[in-house]
Enzyme design. Structure first.
Site, PDB file in Angstrom:
ATOM      1  CB  SER A 122      -0.955  -0.043   1.196  1.00 19.28           C
ATOM      2  OG  SER A 122      -2.039   0.844   1.036  1.00 19.28           O
ATOM      3  CG  HIS A 169      -5.769  -3.006   1.543  1.00 19.34           C
ATOM      4  ND1 HIS A 169      -5.234  -2.688   0.305  1.00 19.34           N
ATOM      5  CD2 HIS A 169      -5.081  -2.246   2.444  1.00 19.34           C
ATOM      6  CE1 HIS A 169      -4.285  -1.779   0.447  1.00 19.34           C
ATOM      7  NE2 HIS A 169      -4.168  -1.496   1.733  1.00 19.34           N
TER       8      HIS A 169
END
Length: 252
Positions: free
Chosen positions: A92, A227
């Protein structure tokens, strides 16, 4: 390696690869240094990258300027990386920092990772989607931390720790919102090392752009999960670590 940016808990006797892991927004070095450091084979030594304002650097001010951040990281770690085979991993927000670190090390110190591992984010040319998130209220940011997953329940239930987590997340989201990829002399290709991307099957990103910033090979893997696919499912995490191991130990 003695850099204040790098934390290693499980030192290996004779590692052939040094794996430097950059944190997600709101994250630190502990997860990588403790868990991954223990679970990788003896020829891979793992370092978690600790940004200012958290863990053992809690008293230092946050950095929300990309240029300053990357310059400081590279100035502090480049001597430790000379004559070593090193790999950069980032998830990320950490993927962007890992990429810009690789780019800066190559341009200013003549050093390049043997592999760049990107996780949970789109290519650098894609605008970041967190615009305005840094200006949310503390309560809204706390809800985001809970919604994203990856945070132990004991932390979620501790107000004091959550207050600290929210401050860290706000600083990191500000950093993320400030990111703009600027090619060198209008040339997208800024690296020559291979890039391998990873993504959660329920949180897919437009990662093809990573193939445009290197002359090296490009590969992509999708692993079951959201995620934080590698934190919420032990099977997915083992799949990821096995893939990383086989990838970074490949002969050039």
């Amino acid at each position: 390696m003695n850099s204040k940016w790098l934390r290693c808990i499980f030192k290996k006797q004779a590692p052939s690869v040094y794996l430097l892991c950059f944190p997600w927004a709101g994250g630190g070095a502990s997860y990588y240094a403790a868990k991954w450091g223990k679970n990788f084979p003896d020829n891979i030594e793992v370092y978690g990258v600790c940004l200012a304002g958290r863990e053992n650097r809690f008293s230092e001010p946050f950095c929300t300027d990309w240029k300053v951040l990357v310059e400081e990281i590279c100035r502090d770690i480049h001597k430790d990386l000379e004559n070593k085979q090193f790999v950069l991993w980032g998830h990320s927000l950490g993927a962007g920092i890992a990429f810009e670190t690789a780019r800066y090390l190559k341009k200013h110190y003549g050093l390049e990772p043997s592999h760049l591992l990107i996780s949970g984010t789109s290519g650098p040319e894609v605008p970041r989607t967190s615009a305005g998130a840094s200006r949310l209220s503390n309560e809204q940011l706390a809800d985001k931390i809970k919604h994203w997953g990856g945070t132990p329940q004991a932390i979620l239930d501790n107000k004091d720790i959550m207050d600290i987590s929210v401050r860290i997340l706000r600083a990191d989201l500000t950093l993320l919102e400030n990111y703009r990829f600027v090619p060198d002399n209008s040339d997208m290709v800024v690296l020559s090392c291979p890039i391998t991307c990873f993504d959660g099957s329920a949180d897919l990103h437009h990662q093809e752009g990573w193939s445009q910033v290197t002359n090296g090979a490009y590969n992509r893997h999708v692993i079951s999960g959201g995620h934080f696919y590698f934190m919420n499912n032990p099977i997915s995490e083992k799949s990821l670590l096995d893939l990383i191991t086989s990838t970074v130990l490949q002969k050039p």
